[in-house]
Write a protein that holds these residues in place. Structure first.
Motif, PDB file in Angstrom:
ATOM      1  N   CYS A 109       0.822  -1.217   0.000  1.00 63.71           N
ATOM      2  CA  CYS A 109       0.000   0.000   0.000  1.00 63.71           C
ATOM      3  C   CYS A 109       0.854   1.265   0.000  1.00 63.71           C
ATOM      4  O   CYS A 109       0.397   2.338  -0.400  1.00 63.71           O
ATOM      5  CB  CYS A 109      -0.973  -0.006   1.178  1.00 63.71           C
ATOM      6  N   ILE A 141      -0.105  -1.181  -7.936  1.00 65.83           N
ATOM      7  CA  ILE A 141      -1.156  -1.731  -7.077  1.00 65.83           C
ATOM      8  C   ILE A 141      -2.503  -1.559  -7.756  1.00 65.83           C
ATOM      9  O   ILE A 141      -2.786  -0.538  -8.389  1.00 65.83           O
ATOM     10  CB  ILE A 141      -1.169  -1.069  -5.686  1.00 65.83           C
ATOM     11  N   ASP A 142      -3.310  -2.609  -7.614  1.00 66.51           N
ATOM     12  CA  ASP A 142      -4.665  -2.630  -8.165  1.00 66.51           C
ATOM     13  C   ASP A 142      -4.646  -2.230  -9.646  1.00 66.51           C
ATOM     14  O   ASP A 142      -3.867  -2.777 -10.415  1.00 66.51           O
ATOM     15  CB  ASP A 142      -5.588  -1.737  -7.324  1.00 66.51           C
ATOM     16  N   GLU A 143      -5.461  -1.252 -10.017  1.00 66.96           N
ATOM     17  CA  GLU A 143      -5.569  -0.889 -11.429  1.00 66.96           C
ATOM     18  C   GLU A 143      -4.419   0.000 -11.903  1.00 66.96           C
ATOM     19  O   GLU A 143      -4.327   0.312 -13.097  1.00 66.96           O
ATOM     20  CB  GLU A 143      -6.910  -0.181 -11.701  1.00 66.96           C
ATOM     21  N   ASN A 171       1.945  -6.765 -10.453  1.00 67.80           N
ATOM     22  CA  ASN A 171       1.157  -5.852  -9.642  1.00 67.80           C
ATOM     23  C   ASN A 171       0.717  -6.554  -8.369  1.00 67.80           C
ATOM     24  O   ASN A 171       0.658  -7.787  -8.317  1.00 67.80           O
ATOM     25  CB  ASN A 171      -0.081  -5.390 -10.404  1.00 67.80           C
ATOM     26  N   TRP A 173      -2.592  -6.775  -5.931  1.00 70.26           N
ATOM     27  CA  TRP A 173      -4.008  -6.422  -5.833  1.00 70.26           C
ATOM     28  C   TRP A 173      -4.384  -6.398  -4.355  1.00 70.26           C
ATOM     29  O   TRP A 173      -4.462  -7.435  -3.703  1.00 70.26           O
ATOM     30  CB  TRP A 173      -4.876  -7.404  -6.614  1.00 70.26           C
ATOM     31  N   LYS A 175      -7.168  -5.379  -3.191  1.00 70.38           N
ATOM     32  CA  LYS A 175      -8.592  -5.691  -3.029  1.00 70.38           C
ATOM     33  C   LYS A 175      -8.940  -6.875  -3.930  1.00 70.38           C
ATOM     34  O   LYS A 175      -8.693  -6.826  -5.136  1.00 70.38           O
ATOM     35  CB  LYS A 175      -9.462  -4.489  -3.411  1.00 70.38           C
ATOM     36  N   ASN A 182      -1.938 -13.364  -4.802  1.00 69.56           N
ATOM     37  CA  ASN A 182      -1.085 -12.282  -5.300  1.00 69.56           C
ATOM     38  C   ASN A 182       0.278 -12.774  -5.746  1.00 69.56           C
ATOM     39  O   ASN A 182       0.981 -12.069  -6.470  1.00 69.56           O
ATOM     40  CB  ASN A 182      -0.924 -11.203  -4.226  1.00 69.56           C
TER      41      ASN A 182
END
Length: 340
Positions: A109, A141-143, A171, A173, A175, A182
């Motif tokens: 994060c 991270i994520d998108e 990446n 993720w 969420k 992951n």
């Protein structure tokens, strides 16, 4: 070995609940020149914990402390303590995607907050000027899945003085995917890591993620400065015996001597109040892929957890390996005779 005395480096990844000091001692018997990492240790555990989370065996060097945290003052204090204990490098975890780590405001994060990572790097370097401060991170991270996003994270951290990055070529993720997912679900993008090395040639840049063979290591080293091996090093530790040769230090590893050394090491651990299984569990994959590997695993798994001494377990397991190798050799000889 002093740090980064070779153009190309091989490292064994920090793996939570795996790469403890017993595992690292075992790995060091298999490779003398690769860089080892601790499990991720949080700043809170080091500063407030009752256990000695900085403990390592002198034989493990070169060993890197991987630190989890986001408070610059705490990160600086832990780095200073690590330097006093003999660590030559402290690595910031910006890759772990677990909920527990996110709740502590560190891990993957932090890719969204490069200014915090940069502040940590500066504070750590100020606290221990002779200690390398490095960062291990994902690609995004994520998108957020672009070179631009990764660059926007790396550049402030570089400006704060970090010159050593390890990029896990996926990446994270935060969420929708578990930590286990992951490690496998996000696609590997080695090309993006290569592009970061092209863009920032002055960095010492290592690649991590899904690398399982010496051939793959050699391929990556055409494009980056170092390669970090993760789960394969744990599941197939004999692979580590090939690493020193890649680093220009050819040596033969005597597996029987390794076992004897681990017996003596485990005996010492037991004398200090530990259990043999704390050590033996890391040796289960030693003969992975060879004759007797299944029997070796079975004996260690069945006898190890309740064992009070290492020798009976390891000798019984190795006897199975030797028997399987003998039988395999006899079958090969018979096959050669029949086909000649």
């Amino acid at each position: 070995m002093t740090y980064y005395d070779a153009d190309k480096l091989i490292a064994i990844a920090p793996m939570l609940d795996w790469t403890d000091r017993h595992c690292r001692y075992f790995h060091r018997l298999l490779t003398q020149k690769s860089v080892l990492y601790t499990e991720m240790v949080t700043t809170g555990a080091i500063i407030h914990g009752k256990m000695d989370f900085l403990q390592f065996n002198p034989e493990e060097q070169p060993v890197v402390l991987q630190l989890g945290g986001s408070d610059p003052a705490a990160m600086a204090e832990c780095t200073a303590r690590a330097a006093e204990r003999g660590y030559q490098e402290v690595n910031i975890n910006v890759g772990c995607p677990s909920d527990r780590v996110q709740n502590g405001s560190f891990g993957a994060c932090l890719m969204a907050e490069p200014e915090i990572v940069a502040a940590c790097v500066k504070a750590m370097r100020d606290a221990a000027p002779n200690t390398i401060v490095s960062v291990k991170t994902r690609l995004g991270i994520d998108e957020h899945d672009s070179d631009e996003y990764l660059q926007a994270f790396m550049e402030p951290v570089m400006d704060a003085g970090c010159q050593h990055f390890t990029l896990h070529a996926r990446n994270a993720w935060l969420k929708g995917l578990s930590p286990k997912q992951n490690r496998d679900v996000p696609p590997l993008r080695y090309d993006r890591v290569y592009r970061m090395k092209e863009r920032y040639p002055h960095l010492h840049l290592s690649i991590n993620g899904g690398i399982k063979s010496v051939a793959e290591i050699k391929q990556h080293l055409h494009y980056v400065d170092g390669v970090m091996i993760g789960r394969e090093a744990y599941q197939n530790p004999y692979l580590l015996t090939e690493f020193d040769g890649l680093l220009g230090h050819n040596r033969q590893v005597d597996v029987e001597l390794v076992i004897e050394t681990m017996i003596a090491y485990t005996d010492h651990h037991v004398e200090q109040g530990g259990r043999p299984w704390h050590v033996l569990r890391h040796m289960i994959g030693l003969f992975q892929g060879g004759p007797g590997a299944k029997k070796w695993r079975q004996v260690l798994s069945q006898l190890g957890p309740q064992a009070t001494a290492a020798r009976p377990v390891l000798e019984a397991a190795y006897h199975e390996v030797v028997s399987a190798r003998t039988l395999f050799a006899e079958k090969l000889a018979n096959f050669a005779t029949e086909t000649s």
